[in-house]
Design an enzyme around this catalytic site. Structure first.
Site, PDB file in Angstrom:
ATOM      1  N   GLY A  93     171.883 -25.593  36.044  1.00  0.00           N
ATOM      2  CA  GLY A  93     171.397 -25.993  37.377  1.00  0.00           C
ATOM      3  C   GLY A  93     170.226 -26.946  37.283  1.00  0.00           C
ATOM      4  N   GLY A  95     167.028 -27.665  36.948  1.00  0.00           N
ATOM      5  CA  GLY A  95     165.821 -26.927  36.556  1.00  0.00           C
ATOM      6  C   GLY A  95     164.557 -27.691  36.861  1.00  0.00           C
ATOM      7  N   ARG A 178     165.014 -40.670  41.275  1.00  0.00           N
ATOM      8  CA  ARG A 178     166.294 -41.262  40.906  1.00  0.00           C
ATOM      9  C   ARG A 178     167.270 -41.204  42.064  1.00  0.00           C
ATOM     10  NH1 ARG A 178     168.585 -37.263  36.138  1.00  0.00           N
ATOM     11  NH2 ARG A 178     168.715 -35.409  37.440  1.00  0.00           N
ATOM     12  N   ARG A 185     178.071 -33.169  38.858  1.00  0.00           N
ATOM     13  CA  ARG A 185     178.448 -33.245  37.437  1.00  0.00           C
ATOM     14  C   ARG A 185     179.700 -32.425  37.165  1.00  0.00           C
ATOM     15  NH1 ARG A 185     172.952 -33.476  35.076  1.00  0.00           N
ATOM     16  NH2 ARG A 185     171.660 -34.102  36.824  1.00  0.00           N
ATOM     17  N   ASP A 257     177.335 -30.761  31.433  1.00  0.00           N
ATOM     18  CA  ASP A 257     176.424 -30.814  32.588  1.00  0.00           C
ATOM     19  C   ASP A 257     175.716 -32.161  32.682  1.00  0.00           C
ATOM     20  OD1 ASP A 257     175.229 -29.616  30.150  1.00  0.00           O
ATOM     21  OD2 ASP A 257     173.362 -29.818  31.257  1.00  0.00           O
ATOM     22  N   ASN A 258     175.927 -33.014  31.697  1.00  0.00           N
ATOM     23  CA  ASN A 258     175.354 -34.357  31.751  1.00  0.00           C
ATOM     24  C   ASN A 258     176.431 -35.408  31.988  1.00  0.00           C
ATOM     25  OD1 ASN A 258     172.786 -33.374  31.355  1.00  0.00           O
ATOM     26  ND2 ASN A 258     172.811 -33.691  29.146  1.00  0.00           N
ATOM     27  N   ASP A 267     171.342 -38.601  33.322  1.00  0.00           N
ATOM     28  CA  ASP A 267     170.461 -37.798  32.462  1.00  0.00           C
ATOM     29  C   ASP A 267     170.106 -38.514  31.163  1.00  0.00           C
ATOM     30  OD1 ASP A 267     170.350 -35.890  34.349  1.00  0.00           O
ATOM     31  OD2 ASP A 267     170.977 -34.239  33.062  1.00  0.00           O
TER      32      ASP A 267
HETATM   33  P1  AMP Z   1     169.015 -31.592  29.757  1.00  0.00           P
HETATM   34  O1  AMP Z   1     169.176 -31.280  28.313  1.00  0.00           O
HETATM   35  O2  AMP Z   1     167.783 -32.401  30.090  1.00  0.00           O
HETATM   36  O3  AMP Z   1     170.233 -32.149  30.374  1.00  0.00           O
HETATM   37  O4  AMP Z   1     168.711 -30.183  30.478  1.00  0.00           O
HETATM   38  C1  AMP Z   1     169.553 -29.071  30.369  1.00  0.00           C
HETATM   39  C2  AMP Z   1     169.151 -28.035  31.382  1.00  0.00           C
HETATM   40  O5  AMP Z   1     167.807 -27.633  31.186  1.00  0.00           O
HETATM   41  C3  AMP Z   1     169.238 -28.481  32.826  1.00  0.00           C
HETATM   42  O6  AMP Z   1     169.609 -27.368  33.589  1.00  0.00           O
HETATM   43  C4  AMP Z   1     167.818 -28.908  33.119  1.00  0.00           C
HETATM   44  O7  AMP Z   1     167.511 -28.861  34.489  1.00  0.00           O
HETATM   45  C5  AMP Z   1     167.039 -27.879  32.348  1.00  0.00           C
HETATM   46  N1  AMP Z   1     165.709 -28.348  31.952  1.00  0.00           N
HETATM   47  C6  AMP Z   1     165.400 -29.272  31.029  1.00  0.00           C
HETATM   48  N2  AMP Z   1     164.074 -29.426  30.920  1.00  0.00           N
HETATM   49  C7  AMP Z   1     163.501 -28.570  31.815  1.00  0.00           C
HETATM   50  C8  AMP Z   1     162.173 -28.249  32.197  1.00  0.00           C
HETATM   51  N3  AMP Z   1     161.131 -28.827  31.623  1.00  0.00           N
HETATM   52  N4  AMP Z   1     161.998 -27.323  33.147  1.00  0.00           N
HETATM   53  C9  AMP Z   1     163.032 -26.719  33.731  1.00  0.00           C
HETATM   54  N5  AMP Z   1     164.319 -26.962  33.418  1.00  0.00           N
HETATM   55  C10 AMP Z   1     164.557 -27.881  32.482  1.00  0.00           C
HETATM   56 MG    MG Z   2     170.916 -32.586  32.033  1.00  0.00          MG
END
Ligand code: AMP
Ligand code: MG
Length: 497
Positions: A93, A95, A178, A185, A257-258, A267
């Protein structure tokens, strides 16, 4: 009395999931940041939307920092799941991304998201923040991709703050605004499929079709609409991947998810544009197995599409059609990639023998890790001189890129033969609009980041401007079109952002 910019611009924002209900998102109030300031504003995008010149004022700064909410509906974070590095990760989700709303623009309705505006119910262990370093990379790269003509989410502004954020070291927080028609996704659909929520899955897919694929609404009643959707997403993804490969873009974290359901690049994390051409290049320091190495990206996209197909299965009318939709990727991707590379060679159409010509060239570049952007740009200029100078002189600067000159000289005649009968000036014109002079190489991003960390944002703005039209000459920035410095190869980019 004069209206403030927020009053003028924020009229009529809709909630992105207005019609759906709270199964799909959670309302979230952004967490305010201290001492916010503009790092960069994308005036060109604002202008495309017809915003007034003074739009980016302090009212907007507060909105795009997440410090003020002006929309009637609260911002929202959406829920999704996904496969990370090939393993089912369950619920993820947004985050740290919050949607402010959907705004009508001359390029259609656009969802506006703040990335890094604080915790959400989906933050898990994360702090909901994004650091300045990675936010500059996302901000610049999304506009660079747009400049290259590659489908992508876009970036409207970048806000900095004095708040400290802990990653491998202490950094400062930033928020990227953005923008995309939708941020849905593959993982959004996977979420409801995995939880057996077929009704919610159908609601979301119908919403996706209604808002983003409304061509499918024209299908006759009873026609296999969901298989057609899968087919359309497969085609868009194949096309996106062909463009990535042709420009030497490594995404770095192609988890499901990306992956955008609209076929957008989404992302931006540990991405990289190749310097030297190395098919096995892994840009993500955390990707120990090289799952997302440059040459593997198309195969990963196909794997991800299968996950999407799996998620759609409960709705799919005709399983054979769905499998067929996915299988088209196998023939479609190579054809699209050949078309992209043929264009890079200045060929107006693709002939059967061109695949061999392209493959043998890529092998040659891989053998020497030839600088990818410089090779193609020099080749373009060589072709523009071919008529006047003849092949020996015209291709001299290209030959200089190779240590094994015999290998180059062995390949060149097949290319010259292919160019025979073509108007080489026209070919060069295609090439100069296909092979960028400027890409966001890691070391350029690093320089902008280093400057920004000490409060100087000039490089961010200059890069934004140059990368927005990467096929133009920009003589003042010639130095950004050169070879990377030696230290570039030691830059290490991980998932940490
Ligand atoms: P990503 O690898 O950036 O695509 O992130 C994978 C998941 O981790 C997604 O659900 C993001 O929203 C969550 N996420 C990444 N960094 C953070 C953060 N600093 N705080 C909260 N959620 C995060
Ligand atoms: Mg992501």
């Amino acid at each position: 009395m004069q209206q403030s910019s927020t009053q003028r611009i924020s009229l009529d924002w809709r909630h992105p999931f207005d019609a759906l209900g709270t199964d799909f998102y959670s309302p979230v109030t952004p967490t305010a940041l201290s001492n916010v300031h503009w790092v960069s504003r994308n005036f060109a995008l604002a202008q495309e939307w017809g915003w007034p010149d003074d739009a980016f004022d302090n009212d907007w700064l507060a909105v795009l920092a997440g410090n003020t909410v002006v929309t009637d509906n609260p911002p929202c974070a959406s829920v999704y799941s996904g496969h990370q590095f090939g393993i089912w990760a369950g619920q993820l989700g947004d985050g740290r991304a919050l949607s402010l709303g959907v705004m009508d623009t001359p390029s259609g309705p656009q969802e506006i998201q703040l990335k890094g505006a604080g915790k959400t119910p989906y933050s898990r262990m994360g702090d909901g923040r994004a650091v300045l370093r990675s936010s500059i990379r996302e901000y610049l790269c999304s506009e660079a991709m747009h400049g290259l003509g590659i489908p992508t989410t876009r970036a409207l502004a970048l806000v900095g703050s004095s708040d400290r954020v802990l990653r491998e070291e202490i950094e400062t927080a930033a928020v990227v605004t953005r923008v995309a028609p939708s941020f849905l996704r593959f993982g959004h659909l996977q979420h409801f499929a995995a939880n057996g929520q077929t009704g919610a899955l159908k609601t979301l897919v119908d919403f996706l079709i209604q808002t983003q694929f409304n061509g499918l609404l024209q299908l006759q009643a009873g026609a296999p609409r969901y298989s057609a959707l899968l087919s359309e997403i497969t085609q868009r993804t194949a096309s996106l991947l062909a463009k990535w490969q042709a420009v030497g873009f490594c995404h770095g974290v192609m988890n499901t998810d990306n992956m955008s359901l609209l076929g957008l690049t989404i992302d931006y994390g540990p991405f990289q544009f190749l310097d030297g051409f190395d098919p096995a290049h892994i840009c993500n320091h955390s990707d120990h197995q090289g799952r997302y190495a440059y040459a593997r990206q198309p195969q990963v996209a196909y794997w991800n599409l299968y996950c999407l197909g799996q998620a759609l299965l409960p709705l799919i009318e005709d399983q054979d059609m769905a499998v067929q939709a996915l299988e088209t990727f196998k023939a479609l991707y190579p054809a699209l990639a050949d078309r992209e590379f043929a264009q890079k060679l200045g060929l107006p159409n693709v002939l059967a023998q061109d695949h061999v010509l392209i493959e043998s060239l890529l092998k040659l570049l891989a053998a020497e890790k030839t600088d990818f952007p410089i090779f193609w740009r020099r080749l373009s200029h060589a072709v523009s001189r071919l008529q006047d100078q003849g092949p020996v002189l015209a291709f001299e600067a290209v030959k200089d890129l190779f240590i094994n000159r015999h290998a180059w000289e062995a390949w060149l005649p097949s290319y010259l033969q292919r160019l025979e009968g073509l108007n080489t000036e026209q070919a060069a014109a295609i090439m100069l609009e296909t092979n960028p002079k400027y890409v966001l190489r890691n070391h350029l991003g690093e320089q902008a980041i280093a400057q920004a960390k000490i409060g100087n944002f000039t490089l961010v703005d200059d890069l934004l401007q140059v990368l927005s039209s990467p096929y133009d000459e920009h003589p003042r920035f010639e130095h950004w079109a050169g070879f990377p410095p030696d230290w570039a190869s030691s830059i290490s980019i991980s998932c940490s952002s």
